[in-house]
Write an enzyme that holds these catalytic residues in place. Structure first.
Site, short mmCIF file in Angstrom:
data_model
loop_
_atom_site.label_atom_id
_atom_site.label_comp_id
_atom_site.label_asym_id
_atom_site.label_seq_id
_atom_site.Cartn_x
_atom_site.Cartn_y
_atom_site.Cartn_z
N SER A 143 0.83 -1.20 0.00
CA SER A 143 0.00 0.00 0.00
C SER A 143 0.87 1.26 0.00
CB SER A 143 -0.96 -0.04 1.20
OG SER A 143 -1.89 1.02 1.13
N HIS A 181 -8.58 0.96 -0.13
CA HIS A 181 -8.50 -0.04 -1.20
C HIS A 181 -9.87 -0.66 -1.50
CE1 HIS A 181 -4.19 0.40 -1.13
NE2 HIS A 181 -4.19 0.18 0.17
#
Length: 744
Positions: A87, A193
């Protein structure tokens, strides 16, 4: 192979970064200016408890991860083969790969954290014990399609994202399933996400439109695709990453499938270390079959000799050669070192003070163990200058020298080579000083592939310039670590043909290795004519362990020549060069290749050499020709030129000239070569047609290759970006060719 992995949000902790902020004070100060607060105080003290808030967490982690990476490189000098980040950590992977500088990455992360922090009413949870298919089934069977899978952390640790009410509703459902070991609600400000980040994604996409990204120096594994980034997709990938699940399991499996892979976590905590260990236990390597191939097998970092790259601490087997009079500038050397490549500073024609200034600048700029080197141009007319230059290198600890234009091994080279020789615990000779010999004749290659000559060693020992032990140990090593086979090129050239010369020198190398039984293989590189991916690919196919470029680098922003010269070079084509006498070896008839288009230098220089061969003194030349030379070539009289010559050359040279009219004529004619070089380097309008510009046809082919792109204008050409583009497109070309052969 080694992959560096960088952690993301969730790995932050008070005290992270430790002493890094004091060790990298300039970057820490730069971060404070960008963020508007003290990053050191936030990470070490967190008085206001901001570290857990997304808009603070993400910049803090980025800074700590980045400084940790720089510290690792500084300590080990080892760059990874691949990088990946979870991430937020993917921004650190992109930073490590050279996609952007520290400040740019921080600005991107600051905006990303700010936008993602705006999400409210949503959250995330980790489900441990079920695989991807099982979680998808649970969500579908319980009408929880409003929940997205966010992170595939390991085969049985998967994170879900959604509205808080939906996450709360899902908890008892998952906890009621026998195989679920744990359901953990995560402390995040939003459903990262997932579809719930769509607004942040749109704003971030607008924000990054003004940013440009550099060529990737290291393959970066994408969270979105679990495959290496394509250069053209950097912006799209980091935008899509905001709403797309993190394919961490598949990313690690892909890397495992490439071969023996070691993973090193860089930054705060050990979260990813644990996940990688779990993935290794629970999943098999992902081996991509050629029929399913989505990325290229031939990577730019894999081209050339791995041992060569390891010895010089390089990411790529790519070298820039030392062009005369500092045209291969200190700025070129620094750019190349920071990009994971090797650049040589061009010392030919410079004095010791200028060379020393360059060494000091380069060593100040390259503090993290990056590679650099200094050129040593053979100076048969002034061996004392050659030795003083070598002494300068030894005193400053310069470990890499490019020996160019040598026709035999000289005492100064031997002295440099054997200084500091010693044996390791296994009894093998360890060299301190490396020599890359640039040459174009097999007999010269043979001299550098042999140990140092015994008579030179004996003389150096008798003069106390080396020890007897160093002399004895030198019999076990060749004079050069590496040979660069120079085909037809700019500057000094024998006009060799790469297709004939390279195989011949490789065969000679193999024979000499067999004869002397050296412990370490001498690598063979290729130079001359390399200005396009096709040429570089041909060099690697011929067996080159590394490639060296020259002409293409002097038409860049960093090259230390005039804008007027760069304007001329930008317009040249492959047929626009000519051979002329070499000023430093005028009497020997050695040749240099120079730019011909729009210039008179090559014709005038060849005329001077013909006159030197034909006559024994200036007095024998007819008056019309002498007048032409003085008025058109020199723009001054022979007497004025000779006064300059007397001020430049040592007394013994002038004494010889006074005794020998032919030598006096040679010194006066040689003045023109220095004069024409100075005109070009300064961009003087005094006589533009007399510019002496060393150049080979490689630049002509390069100009054709980049025509119609941003690189068409030399003011957009940067030496490191050219090198990366060349290596990347060479790898792509070889990949395409190999797959064509396999298909056939």
């Amino acid at each position: 192979m080694i992959t560096y992995v960088f952690p993301g949000q969730g790995s932050q902790s008070k005290g992270m970064g430790g002493t890094l902020f004091d060790e990298f004070k300039e970057l820490t100060a730069e971060a404070d200016v960008i963020l508007g607060y003290s990053i050191k105080e936030l990470c070490l003290e967190d008085v206001d408890l901001n570290l857990s808030q997304t808009q603070y967490t993400q910049p803090a982690l980025y800074v700590v991860n980045a400084l940790s990476y720089l510290k690792r490189i500084e300590e080990t000098g080892i760059k990874p083969d691949f990088v990946a980040g979870h991430s937020l950590g993917e921004y650190n992977a992109l930073f490590a790969a050279g996609a952007f500088d520290f400040a740019t990455g921080l600005k991107l992360v600051q905006k990303r954290g700010e936008l993602m922090s705006h999400a409210t009413g949503s959250g995330m949870a980790a489900v441990i014990g079920l695989n991807e298919e099982q979680i998808a089934d649970v969500l579908k069977q319980n009408n929880l399609q409003s929940i997205d899978i966010a992170n595939y952390n390991s085969p049985t640790q998967i994170v879900i994202s959604g509205l808080k009410t939906d996450i709360e509703h899902a908890q008892p459902i998952f906890e009621g399933i026998k195989d679920v070991k744990m359901f953990v609600t995560l402390k995040t400000s939003g459903a990262f996400h997932s579809r719930y980040m769509e607004g942040a994604k749109r704003e971030f996409e607008t924000f990054i439109n003004s940013f440009e990204f550099f060529q990737l120096a290291i393959p970066v594994i994408s969270n979105v695709h679990a495959r290496p980034y394509k250069q053209s997709d950097i912006k799209q990938n980091i935008v899509e990453q905001i709403t797309h699940p993190v394919k961490w399991t598949e990313s690690i499996r892909y890397l495992m499938g490439l071969g023996e892979m070691e993973f090193k976590e860089i930054g705060s905590g050990k979260v990813l270390t644990g996940l990688v260990q779990r993935i290794k236990r629970e999943a098999e390597p992902l081996v991509i079959k050629s029929a399913e191939k989505q990325v290229q097998n031939v990577l730019p970092s894999c081209l050339g000799s791995s041992e060569f790259k390891k010895d010089y601490n390089l990411t790529y087997a790519y070298v820039t050669g030392g062009m005369y009079r500092g045209v291969a500038s200190k700025e070129i050397v620094v750019k190349m070192g920071k990009a994971g490549m090797l650049g040589f500073f061009g010392t030919g024609g410079l004095n010791l003070s200028q060379i020393e200034d360059a060494i000091q600048y380069i060593q100040k700029e390259l503090l993290a163990g990056e590679a650099y080197g200094m050129n040593l141009l053979h100076n048969p007319n002034n061996p004392e200058m050659e030795e003083k230059t070598i002494d300068l290198y030894i005193n400053y600890g310069v470990k890499n020298v490019e020996a160019a234009a040598f026709i035999n091994v000289t005492p100064s080279l031997v002295k440099y080579r054997v200084k500091g020789l010693k044996k390791n615990e296994q009894g093998k000779v360890i060299t301190s000083n490396k020599i890359i010999a640039k040459l174009s004749r097999p007999e010269v290659a043979q001299a550098f592939l042999s140990p140092a000559p015994a008579q030179i060693l004996a003389k150096l020992v008798s003069e106390n310039k080396i020890t007897q032990e160093e002399a004895d140990l030198s019999t076990q090593i060749p004079m050069a670590d590496d040979i660069c086979v120079e085909a037809d090129s700019g500057g000094h050239t024998d006009g060799g043909v790469a297709y004939a010369l390279t195989p011949a020198v490789i065969k000679l190398r193999d024979d000499m290795m067999e004869k002397y039984q050296y412990n370490k293989k001498v690598r063979i590189g290729a130079a001359g004519g390399i200005g396009t991916p096709q040429a570089a690919a041909a060099a690697f196919i011929l067996g080159a362990d590394f490639i060296v470029t020259g002409s293409i680098n002097q038409c860049t922003v960093e090259a230390a020549t005039s804008d007027a010269v760069k304007d001329l070079l930008q317009e040249m084509n492959v047929q626009d060069t000519e051979y002329a006498p070499a000023g430093d070896m005028f009497e020997l008839g050695a040749k240099v290749q120079v730019l011909k288009k729009g210039l008179f230098f090559s014709a005038r220089a060849n005329k001077l050499f013909e006159l030197y061969r034909q006559y024994n003194s200036l007095n024998e030349i007819d008056e019309k020709t002498k007048k032409q030379i003085q008025e058109r070539y020199f723009k001054r009289s022979f007497e004025e030129v000779y006064n300059d010559v007397k001020a430049f050359y040592p007394a013994q040279e002038i004494e010889k000239a006074e005794r020998n009219p032919k030598h006096k004529m040679a010194l006066i004619f040689r003045w023109y070569f220095g004069y024409s070089s100075r005109l070009a380097l300064s961009g003087s309008t005094e006589s533009k047609v007399d510019f002496q510009i060393h150049c080979g046809p490689a630049l002509g082919s390069f100009n054709q290759w980049v025509r119609g792109t941003t690189l068409e204008n030399w003011q957009e050409r940067h030496v490191d970006e050219i090198a990366l583009k060349l290596m990347h497109e060479t790898a792509e070309l070889l990949d395409q060719r190999f797959n064509t052969f396999l298909s056939a």
